[in-house]
Design an enzyme around this catalytic site. Structure first.
Site, PDB file in Angstrom:
ATOM      1  N   HIS A  39       0.971  -1.038   0.008  1.00 46.49           N
ATOM      2  CA  HIS A  39       0.051  -0.026   0.080  1.00 46.49           C
ATOM      3  C   HIS A  39       0.812   1.235  -0.019  1.00 46.49           C
ATOM      4  O   HIS A  39       2.053   1.131   0.310  1.00 46.49           O
ATOM      5  CB  HIS A  39      -0.794  -0.056   1.229  1.00 46.49           C
ATOM      6  N   GLU A  62       3.205   0.436   4.143  1.00 42.09           N
ATOM      7  CA  GLU A  62       2.709   1.600   3.655  1.00 42.09           C
ATOM      8  C   GLU A  62       4.040   2.313   3.000  1.00 42.09           C
ATOM      9  O   GLU A  62       4.819   2.926   3.930  1.00 42.09           O
ATOM     10  CB  GLU A  62       1.975   2.362   4.754  1.00 42.09           C
TER      11      GLU A  62
HETATM   12 ZN    ZN Z   1      -4.302   1.274   0.813  1.00 39.62          ZN
END
Ligand code: ZN
Length: 259
Positions: free
Chosen positions: A149, A223
């Protein structure tokens, strides 16, 4: 539920058992040539399977009813099936970033003898839901599952972080933390800066991420940076930047696997 070291131990135990059988005189009527072939097959190391989970999907935005559907969150509650994800200020979407990054990580892992399974096979579909993503590692027999992500935080915030389920749900807590730490260390070695706005030293224990809660294999969620931050976005949106991320993430996975 099973750490890589346990899978390796099981493989070794099975190999040892077969070797012992073959060594017992008169224990088998199998011709020697055939026994040799079987022994070679039994001792060939199986390629470890790693699940890559590129976040979101390109068709989610046009399928709000489907992706808003509540699914189990792994802690007794529910969450939406999936979300659209974020985008850079210039409009480069997170789902495209995650999809492209997954292809780059896949190529690098496969070149190192790892078998890669992904939770989606294209970037123009809908879902899958987070509960299916969470279950995918166990279903694939993966030794590790990594979700990819990029964040959508305040524009002034920057840096990467790696989330792991905390408190752990499926007995994979220590292994998931090792996986998250290996990814964090590899990203730092790849000259990426840990986020200063969330978590600690690039790691973030989370109880609200269904995919992590529901995974029965060691899992972590990267992330990679903050898409709303101009400096991070410049790297996230460039092919050269994504290649740097892929090099670091695949190195982290391989370090976790001990390869
Ligand atoms: Zn995401």
């Amino acid at each position: 539920m099973h750490a890589p070291i346990r899978s390796a131990a099981a493989l070794l135990a099975a190999t040892a058992l077969c070797s012992a059988c073959a060594a017992v005189p008169g224990a088998s009527a199998t011709p020697p040539a055939r026994a040799t072939v079987q022994s070679a097959a039994a001792t060939a190391p199986a390629a470890p399977v790693v699940l890559l989970d590129p976040g979101h999907n390109g068709g989610n935005r046009a399928a709000r009813d489907a992706i808003d559907r509540p699914v189990p969150d792994g802690r007794g509650g529910t969450k939406p099936c999936n979300t659209t994800g974020t985008a850079t200020a210039a409009g480069y979407p997170e789902h495209a970033f995650a999809w492209d990054l997954a292809q780059r990580v896949r190529a690098r892992l496969e070149a190192s003898g790892v078998r890669v399974v992904t939770t989606r096979g294209a970037d123009d579909g809908v879902g899958p839901c987070v509960d299916a993503r969470g279950a995918a590692g166990g279903r694939a027999g993966a030794v590790a599952a990594v979700s990819l992500h990029a964040d959508g935080a305040a524009p002034s915030a920057r840096g990467f972080h790696v989330a792991h389920a905390d408190p752990p749900v499926h007995g994979t807590g220590p292994a998931s933390r090792r996986l998250a730490t290996a990814l964090r260390d590899a990203l730092r070695s790849g000259r990426f800066s840990p986020a200063g706005y969330i978590g600690r030293d690039g790691l973030d224990g989370r109880d609200d991420l269904a995919g992590l809660n529901l995974s029965t294999v060691p899992t972590a969620l990267v992330e990679a940076g903050n898409m709303r931050n101009a400096e991070d976005a410049a790297v996230l949106a460039s092919a050269a930047g994504r290649d740097r991320y892929a090099a670091a993430i695949s190195a982290g996975v391989l370090a976790y696997l001990g390869r």
